[in-house]
Structures are given as C-alpha cells and as structure tokens.
Design a protein around this motif. Structure first.
Motif, PDB file in Angstrom:
ATOM      1  N   PRO A 216       0.794  -1.233   0.000  1.00  0.00           N
ATOM      2  CA  PRO A 216       0.000   0.000   0.000  1.00  0.00           C
ATOM      3  C   PRO A 216       0.826   1.282   0.000  1.00  0.00           C
ATOM      4  CG  PRO A 216       0.024  -0.954   2.201  1.00  0.00           C
ATOM      5  CD  PRO A 216       0.722  -1.937   1.307  1.00  0.00           C
ATOM      6  N   VAL A 217       2.136   1.181  -0.123  1.00  0.00           N
ATOM      7  CA  VAL A 217       3.019   2.353  -0.146  1.00  0.00           C
ATOM      8  C   VAL A 217       2.654   3.248  -1.326  1.00  0.00           C
ATOM      9  CG1 VAL A 217       5.427   3.087  -0.372  1.00  0.00           C
ATOM     10  CG2 VAL A 217       4.856   1.026   0.962  1.00  0.00           C
ATOM     11  N   LEU A 218       2.619   4.550  -1.111  1.00  0.00           N
ATOM     12  CA  LEU A 218       2.188   5.479  -2.168  1.00  0.00           C
ATOM     13  C   LEU A 218       3.293   5.779  -3.168  1.00  0.00           C
ATOM     14  CD1 LEU A 218      -0.010   5.886   0.099  1.00  0.00           C
ATOM     15  CD2 LEU A 218      -0.221   8.212  -0.753  1.00  0.00           C
ATOM     16  N   ASN A 219       4.524   5.964  -2.683  1.00  0.00           N
ATOM     17  CA  ASN A 219       5.629   6.352  -3.554  1.00  0.00           C
ATOM     18  C   ASN A 219       6.897   5.585  -3.176  1.00  0.00           C
ATOM     19  OD1 ASN A 219       4.428   8.789  -5.060  1.00  0.00           O
ATOM     20  ND2 ASN A 219       4.091   9.366  -2.919  1.00  0.00           N
ATOM     21  N   TRP A 220       7.721   5.311  -4.196  1.00  0.00           N
ATOM     22  CA  TRP A 220       8.962   4.558  -4.004  1.00  0.00           C
ATOM     23  C   TRP A 220      10.129   5.287  -4.660  1.00  0.00           C
ATOM     24  CZ3 TRP A 220       9.494  -0.661  -2.114  1.00  0.00           C
ATOM     25  CH2 TRP A 220       8.295  -1.299  -1.777  1.00  0.00           C
ATOM     26  N   ILE A 221      11.300   5.178  -4.007  1.00  0.00           N
ATOM     27  CA  ILE A 221      12.577   5.536  -4.623  1.00  0.00           C
ATOM     28  C   ILE A 221      13.555   4.415  -4.294  1.00  0.00           C
ATOM     29  CG2 ILE A 221      14.565   7.099  -4.599  1.00  0.00           C
ATOM     30  CD1 ILE A 221      12.651   9.387  -4.030  1.00  0.00           C
ATOM     31  N   VAL A 222      14.209   3.884  -5.325  1.00  0.00           N
ATOM     32  CA  VAL A 222      15.211   2.828  -5.139  1.00  0.00           C
ATOM     33  C   VAL A 222      16.516   3.334  -5.729  1.00  0.00           C
ATOM     34  CG1 VAL A 222      15.844   0.426  -5.564  1.00  0.00           C
ATOM     35  CG2 VAL A 222      13.422   1.047  -5.321  1.00  0.00           C
ATOM     36  N   THR A 223      17.543   3.455  -4.895  1.00  0.00           N
ATOM     37  CA  THR A 223      18.841   3.958  -5.336  1.00  0.00           C
ATOM     38  C   THR A 223      19.814   2.796  -5.527  1.00  0.00           C
ATOM     39  OG1 THR A 223      19.607   4.282  -3.059  1.00  0.00           O
ATOM     40  CG2 THR A 223      18.483   6.135  -4.126  1.00  0.00           C
ATOM     41  N   ASP A 224      20.870   3.063  -6.277  1.00  0.00           N
ATOM     42  CA  ASP A 224      21.879   2.030  -6.543  1.00  0.00           C
ATOM     43  C   ASP A 224      23.256   2.678  -6.645  1.00  0.00           C
ATOM     44  OD1 ASP A 224      22.994  -0.431  -7.048  1.00  0.00           O
ATOM     45  OD2 ASP A 224      22.436  -0.476  -9.165  1.00  0.00           O
ATOM     46  N   GLY A 225      23.655   3.405  -5.596  1.00  0.00           N
ATOM     47  CA  GLY A 225      24.954   4.066  -5.598  1.00  0.00           C
ATOM     48  C   GLY A 225      25.061   5.026  -6.775  1.00  0.00           C
ATOM     49  N   PRO A 226      26.128   4.889  -7.579  1.00  0.00           N
ATOM     50  CA  PRO A 226      26.271   5.759  -8.746  1.00  0.00           C
ATOM     51  C   PRO A 226      25.423   5.313  -9.938  1.00  0.00           C
ATOM     52  CG  PRO A 226      28.145   4.284  -8.597  1.00  0.00           C
ATOM     53  CD  PRO A 226      27.317   4.048  -7.363  1.00  0.00           C
ATOM     54  N   GLY A 227      24.665   4.217  -9.762  1.00  0.00           N
ATOM     55  CA  GLY A 227      23.827   3.713 -10.843  1.00  0.00           C
ATOM     56  C   GLY A 227      22.493   4.430 -10.916  1.00  0.00           C
ATOM     57  N   PRO A 228      21.596   3.934 -11.778  1.00  0.00           N
ATOM     58  CA  PRO A 228      20.291   4.595 -11.957  1.00  0.00           C
ATOM     59  C   PRO A 228      19.473   4.630 -10.661  1.00  0.00           C
ATOM     60  CG  PRO A 228      20.702   3.000 -13.700  1.00  0.00           C
ATOM     61  CD  PRO A 228      21.769   2.778 -12.667  1.00  0.00           C
ATOM     62  N   VAL A 229      18.581   5.599 -10.597  1.00  0.00           N
ATOM     63  CA  VAL A 229      17.601   5.696  -9.508  1.00  0.00           C
ATOM     64  C   VAL A 229      16.240   5.370 -10.104  1.00  0.00           C
ATOM     65  CG1 VAL A 229      16.547   7.195  -7.780  1.00  0.00           C
ATOM     66  CG2 VAL A 229      18.977   7.469  -8.364  1.00  0.00           C
ATOM     67  N   TRP A 230      15.524   4.435  -9.490  1.00  0.00           N
ATOM     68  CA  TRP A 230      14.192   4.068  -9.948  1.00  0.00           C
ATOM     69  C   TRP A 230      13.160   4.683  -9.011  1.00  0.00           C
ATOM     70  CZ3 TRP A 230      18.347   0.768  -9.935  1.00  0.00           C
ATOM     71  CH2 TRP A 230      18.730   0.248 -11.185  1.00  0.00           C
ATOM     72  N   TYR A 231      12.036   5.072  -9.583  1.00  0.00           N
ATOM     73  CA  TYR A 231      10.996   5.689  -8.778  1.00  0.00           C
ATOM     74  C   TYR A 231       9.639   5.411  -9.402  1.00  0.00           C
ATOM     75  CZ  TYR A 231      11.016   9.337 -12.374  1.00  0.00           C
ATOM     76  OH  TYR A 231      10.937  10.022 -13.565  1.00  0.00           O
ATOM     77  N   GLY A 232       8.606   5.511  -8.595  1.00  0.00           N
ATOM     78  CA  GLY A 232       7.248   5.288  -9.073  1.00  0.00           C
ATOM     79  C   GLY A 232       6.293   5.299  -7.903  1.00  0.00           C
ATOM     80  N   GLY A 233       5.002   5.154  -8.205  1.00  0.00           N
ATOM     81  CA  GLY A 233       4.021   5.179  -7.139  1.00  0.00           C
ATOM     82  C   GLY A 233       2.641   4.826  -7.633  1.00  0.00           C
ATOM     83  N   LYS A 234       1.664   4.974  -6.769  1.00  0.00           N
ATOM     84  CA  LYS A 234       0.298   4.585  -7.087  1.00  0.00           C
ATOM     85  C   LYS A 234      -0.289   5.383  -8.254  1.00  0.00           C
ATOM     86  CE  LYS A 234      -0.220   1.469  -3.852  1.00  0.00           C
ATOM     87  NZ  LYS A 234      -0.251   0.040  -4.217  1.00  0.00           N
ATOM     88  N   ASP A 235       0.216   6.612  -8.450  1.00  0.00           N
ATOM     89  CA  ASP A 235      -0.327   7.435  -9.530  1.00  0.00           C
ATOM     90  C   ASP A 235       0.615   7.553 -10.721  1.00  0.00           C
ATOM     91  OD1 ASP A 235       1.617   8.932  -8.338  1.00  0.00           O
ATOM     92  OD2 ASP A 235       0.428  10.767  -8.163  1.00  0.00           O
ATOM     93  N   MET A 236       1.669   6.728 -10.756  1.00  0.00           N
ATOM     94  CA  MET A 236       2.587   6.771 -11.894  1.00  0.00           C
ATOM     95  C   MET A 236       3.373   5.464 -11.976  1.00  0.00           C
ATOM     96  SD  MET A 236       5.822   9.119 -10.705  1.00  0.00           S
ATOM     97  CE  MET A 236       6.670   8.585 -12.186  1.00  0.00           C
ATOM     98  N   PRO A 237       3.627   4.970 -13.197  1.00  0.00           N
ATOM     99  CA  PRO A 237       4.401   3.736 -13.339  1.00  0.00           C
ATOM    100  C   PRO A 237       5.869   3.974 -13.026  1.00  0.00           C
ATOM    101  CG  PRO A 237       3.953   4.682 -15.486  1.00  0.00           C
ATOM    102  CD  PRO A 237       3.193   5.518 -14.490  1.00  0.00           C
ATOM    103  N   ALA A 238       6.590   2.896 -12.820  1.00  0.00           N
ATOM    104  CA  ALA A 238       8.006   2.987 -12.505  1.00  0.00           C
ATOM    105  C   ALA A 238       8.784   3.619 -13.651  1.00  0.00           C
ATOM    106  CB  ALA A 238       8.554   1.594 -12.205  1.00  0.00           C
TER     107      ALA A 238
END
Length: 309
Positions: A216-238
């Motif tokens: 049920p989390v509304l928003n996400w951020i997933v980091t990977d050091g100097p690599g890409p950052v992924w993000y998304g949430g209930k109102d937007m795809p990753a």
C-alpha cells in the motif's frame, strides 16, 4: 515541518591517516567528531536549504552528552529523548591509500520510558499541526518489541494521514511496507531482498511496478549508488533517472542528502515525485564529491543546478 526520527544514534569519531594497515599502532594526522544517524543527516541537509526541520533522537550516557553538545554547536534543531543506555559509538578510518572503513559499536534499543516520551511528543505534534511529516530514518533496534507497541500504533496513525516517510531496513522496513506510507526510499540491495533472489534478472522497472501493486506504499525511490535511480508510485508507473556523474570522495550520507531534498520537493514545493527527484540529485552528487556529510558548497552544485535555491 519535517521531523526526522533516528532510533539508533551514533557518536562518531573520524581518524585520518596518511596510510594505515591492520596489526600495527598508528597515529592519525587528524581527528574530528560528528553525530551519525540517517535522520540527523537528513535534518542537517534540510536546515542547510532553509527548510523547517527538527531531528528527534534517543541518547544516553557520556556519548549521548557528546552528541547533544554537537547538535547544539551545529545549531541543528533537535529533541532528545533520554534513554538509560549509552549512545553507541563508531569510528571512521580514512586515508589516501585505503578505502574508507567504518567500525560501529553494538546497537542500543531505546528504553520504555524514552519510547513513551516519544509517543507523547508525536501525539501532541499531530494534534497541533496537520502540515508536519515524520521521516523514520535508519535502523531502529527493538522496533517490533513490546516496549515499542505504542510507538508503532502512533506512527501508523501518521501513515494513514499520509504524513509518514521511511528510509529504513530490517523489521521497521517490513512494517512500513504494510502501511500506506507516503514514501519509502531504499537501496537496490534492500529492494532485491524484498522481491527475492529469483527476481534479480527481471528489469527493475517491472519489479518496481510489482512492488507498487503489492504493497500500500504510495511512492517509491530505489537507489543504486552511482547507478540509476528508480521511482514510481500509485499514480505513476516505474521510471528511472541517471544520477549526475562526479568524482566520488565519500558516498557517506549521499542517500540522506537525497532524501532531504526529495522531501523539500515533495512536501514544501509540492512537486511531483519525478520533479522532486530531479531537484534532489545534484545535491546528492555534490555530497558524494565531498568528504563531509551535507557540508558541500551550495553555490557549486553540479549541473543542472549551480546556485543555492
């Protein structure tokens, strides 16, 4: 107002050497003290960009007193809940010839009295202002224990009002996943552990979309050091965004700087998640290119932002 809650404060000393190796007595060329803990770093960065914040934490013993003096000296708004256990200590060793190494003392869970005081403060603050956001930062020893039951229930109420953010791991992360948490920020390793080892070969965007649908989390951020950052949430795809490349000096605290500036974007500037992340990335990059934590020059940020807001 953004309240950061640090459940595992650190009285941290840094020794700098020309070079060092294990098994020998060595003398540092420089020593300095700072207070560690993700929430402290987040509040420190928020204060630097003139955002309203206060750092809540648990401290005890002589090491806790050292932390309180440092917070006062640095003029970081804070509230300390006194606990019987001495605040844990840590040592960071740096040299030009070796990778930075950190030694941490054992975790110290806050005692029942300190937790109860924190609960009372959260309840009073929630009743006083509807605009405050609570960010649980870092590990929290004893989070699932009986002494912390009232704290969990109080934080759950903040979550249901979309006023709770988590940048944590272990039991607090597993708990936060089951709440309508406004934002969860974690690193790639923590995300991989959530989704299982058999999922690593799948594209991250697909896996993050699965996580968005599952919890049920509304928003996400997933980091990977100097690599890409992924993000998304209930109102937007990753989606993903590349961080700004810099010559790294120390990555310590860069994730905390990122969270602080994301919260500035989301909470204070009311930006969409992607725009808040774009706003935050130059600050995180500047921190990685500096030896300190949230101490870099604000007027010398990498593109696309080179001046203080």
């Amino acid at each position: 107002m953004i309240i950061t809650l640090t459940g595992n404060l650190l009285a941290e000393r840094t020794f700098e050497f020309e070079r060092w190796s294990p098994g020998k007595t060595q003398r540092a060329t420089r020593e300095y003290f700072q207070v560690g803990g993700k929430g402290i770093n987040v509040s420190k960065m928020l204060q630097r960009i003139r955002a309203s914040t206060t750092a809540w934490c648990f401290a005890g013993g002589s090491s806790g007193a050292d932390c309180e003096r440092w917070l006062v000296e640095k003029q970081i708004p804070h509230r300390i809940f006194a606990t019987q256990h001495a605040t844990r200590t840590g040592l960071v060793v740096r040299s030009a010839s070796e990778s930075e190494t950190t030694f941490l003392g054992p975790d110290r869970a806050p005692d029942a009295e300190a937790l109860a005081e924190c609960v009372d403060a959260l309840r009073q603050d929630s009743n006083r202002s509807g605009s405050h956001v609570l960010a649980l930062c870092g590990s929290f020893p004893g989070w699932l224990g009986e002494d912390a039951e009232a704290l969990r229930e109080t934080v759950k109420a903040w979550a249901h009002e979309r006023k709770f953010v988590a940048d944590t791991y272990g039991p607090p992360l597993a708990w936060a996943l089951e709440q309508p948490t406004f934002l969860i920020k974690i690193n790639r390793d923590e995300f991989d552990a959530l989704t299982g080892p058999g999922q690593k070969a799948r594209p991250m965007n697909e896996r993050l979309n699965d996580a968005i649908a599952r919890w049920p989390v509304l928003n996400w951020i997933v980091t990977d050091g100097p690599g890409p950052v992924w993000y998304g949430g209930k109102d937007m795809p990753a989606a993903e965004i590349d961080p700004i490349p810099v010559e790294e000096v120390s990555a310590t605290g860069s994730g905390d700087v990122l969270l602080a500036c994301v919260l500035e974007g989301l909470v204070n500037r009311q930006l969409p998640l992607g725009e808040a992340l774009t706003f935050a990335l130059p600050y995180a990059a500047a921190n990685a290119a500096d030896a300190g934590v949230a101490e870099f020059e604000l007027n010398n940020l990498p593109a696309p932002r080179s001046v203080q807001p």
